[in-house]
Design a protein around this motif. Structure first.
Motif, PDB file in Angstrom:
ATOM      1  N   ASN A 111      75.658 -40.528  14.753  1.00  0.00           N
ATOM      2  CA  ASN A 111      75.463 -39.101  14.545  1.00  0.00           C
ATOM      3  C   ASN A 111      74.142 -38.725  14.646  1.00  0.00           C
ATOM      4  O   ASN A 111      73.033 -39.399  14.169  1.00  0.00           O
ATOM      5  N   LYS A 112      73.791 -37.892  15.700  1.00  0.00           N
ATOM      6  CA  LYS A 112      72.223 -37.798  16.115  1.00  0.00           C
ATOM      7  C   LYS A 112      71.606 -37.217  14.860  1.00  0.00           C
ATOM      8  O   LYS A 112      70.117 -37.132  15.289  1.00  0.00           O
ATOM      9  N   ASN A 128      75.586 -33.015  23.168  1.00  0.00           N
ATOM     10  CA  ASN A 128      77.049 -33.003  23.239  1.00  0.00           C
ATOM     11  C   ASN A 128      77.465 -34.472  23.776  1.00  0.00           C
ATOM     12  O   ASN A 128      76.842 -35.367  23.812  1.00  0.00           O
ATOM     13  N   GLU A 129      78.874 -34.566  23.631  1.00  0.00           N
ATOM     14  CA  GLU A 129      79.812 -35.817  24.039  1.00  0.00           C
ATOM     15  C   GLU A 129      79.535 -36.295  25.388  1.00  0.00           C
ATOM     16  O   GLU A 129      80.273 -37.283  25.538  1.00  0.00           O
ATOM     17  N   SER A 179      77.358 -39.656  21.102  1.00  0.00           N
ATOM     18  CA  SER A 179      77.696 -39.025  19.721  1.00  0.00           C
ATOM     19  C   SER A 179      79.007 -39.857  19.238  1.00  0.00           C
ATOM     20  O   SER A 179      79.547 -40.578  20.232  1.00  0.00           O
ATOM     21  N   THR A 180      79.218 -39.815  18.121  1.00  0.00           N
ATOM     22  CA  THR A 180      80.796 -40.579  17.536  1.00  0.00           C
ATOM     23  C   THR A 180      81.933 -40.077  18.405  1.00  0.00           C
ATOM     24  O   THR A 180      83.062 -40.777  18.555  1.00  0.00           O
ATOM     25  N   THR A 193      87.908 -36.166  16.736  1.00  0.00           N
ATOM     26  CA  THR A 193      86.764 -35.737  15.824  1.00  0.00           C
ATOM     27  C   THR A 193      87.221 -35.714  14.286  1.00  0.00           C
ATOM     28  O   THR A 193      86.650 -35.132  13.583  1.00  0.00           O
TER      29      THR A 193
END
Length: 361
Positions: A111-112, A128-129, A179-180, A193
């Motif tokens: 998580n940024k 973003n992803e 990102s996750t 998500t």
């Protein structure tokens, strides 16, 4: 000191050979130390960047993060001061162009906004992803730059490099932070998500740095200290022990070699020492001179070996995992010096037993 230094300056070639042997051995010891430390750091620098106290893995993982898997919602079952989810997977990447080199890498899904987000030395954080922040060794060694597009081998996933961080390697592979959501696509080839998304671990910072202050509400999870986690990394402990034994044996060999040289030289000078004793010079004074002579030779050899190692490190390719650690270097230098002087004590025993009359003949 006068006797020790005067003899060195009068027999330059003889003592230059001893210094050369000491130089070569100390150079080898220092260089191996730098390589060992560099390799060890390349296994763990990304973990050290967390500045965390511990990590939570699944019970079945046997402390192996690659084998650990848990729902992302498991973070709610951990009671601690600060926590963050972590997805980790190894992958092969390459620039999105024909004939680009394939590179082994490690992905960290984070998580940024959490504390696992690394420092940015160039560019910006991912938003973003489809973006990633990568270790700057990819720029130095593989000429990958900001704005480049990379793709994953065996996948249609592509990522744009928007930032660089430093000292971020895991298991000797450069780390790419995503990102996750991007991690779900990379690891499971699907975007998820929801709370059912899966990650490998949860990293935490405990109150007062103690694992006793961490409470798990799930029997399927186990917490480990960061030190334990690092020691259990595949190959890490074996590598450290192997290099440690090699360096230890080399230090002992260096001491034995310098001790043998001094002993042989002492035996060759038995007559001279006998004459000196007959003139009233005490055996203690001669013995101290021999020890000081060994000290001087060892200092010169070790210093030249250290300077040679530092000089070599300046011209090594960036791909060579060599790192200078002055604490290790100075500690090893002192150990080699002490053992070399102790080795010279065998010569002192011979000097004390010299009979002036027998020595003169």
């Amino acid at each position: 000191m006068f006797l020790a230094w005067n003899e060195i300056t009068r027999s330059k070639l003889r003592y230059a050979l001893i210094i050369s042997v000491m130089f070569l051995i100390s150079y080898l010891v220092f260089f191996l130390t730098g390589l060992a430390y560099g390799l060890a750091e390349d296994n763990r620098t990304a973990v050290d960047k967390w500045q965390a106290d511990g990590i939570v893995l699944s019970d079945e993982s046997n402390t192996n993060i690659n084998m650990s898997m848990m729902p992302i919602k498991s973070i709610d079952k951990i009671d601690t001061k600060e926590k963050a989810v972590l997805g980790q997977t190894a992958a092969v990447i390459q620039l999105d162009k024909k004939g680009a080199e394939k590179i082994n890498a490690s992905f960290f899904g984070i998580n940024k906004d959490g504390f696992l987000m690394p420092n940015i030395v160039e560019g910006k954080a991912f938003t973003n992803e489809d973006e990633t922040v990568v270790d700057n060794s990819l720029k130095k060694e593989k000429e990958i730059n900001l704005g480049d597009i990379i793709k994953l081998a065996g996948s249609n996933k592509k990522l744009k490099i928007v930032g660089f961080t430093d000292n971020a390697k895991f298991n000797v592979a450069p780390v790419l932070y995503v990102s996750t959501a991007a991690f779900q696509q990379i690891r499971f080839e699907k975007s998820d998500t929801s709370e059912n998304a899966r990650v490998n671990a949860i990293v935490f910072r405990a109150k007062n740095g103690s694992l006793k202050n961490v409470h798990l509400k799930d029997d399927g999870l186990t917490s480990y200290s960061i030190a334990t986690f690092i020691n259990k990394l595949p190959g890490y402990n074996a590598q450290v022990l192997t290099f440690g034994f090699m360096i230890g044996f080399l230090i002992v060999i260096a001491a034995i070699v310098i001790g043998i040289f001094i002993y042989v030289l002492t035996m060759q000078k038995t007559t001279i020492f006998g004459i000196m004793k007959a003139q009233g010079i005490s055996g203690f004074y001669i013995a101290i001179s021999v020890i000081l002579q060994t000290f001087i030779l060892a200092v010169l050899g070790i210093t030249l070996g250290l300077l040679g190692t530092v000089g070599t490190s300046l011209v090594l390719p960036t791909a060579v995992p060599f790192q200078t650690n002055w604490f290790f270097f100075l500690s090893i230098g002192v150990i080699m010096l002490v053992i070399a002087v102790l080795g010279a004590l065998f010569s002192v025993r011979t000097i004390v037993k010299i009979d002036p009359l027998k020595a003169i003949g």
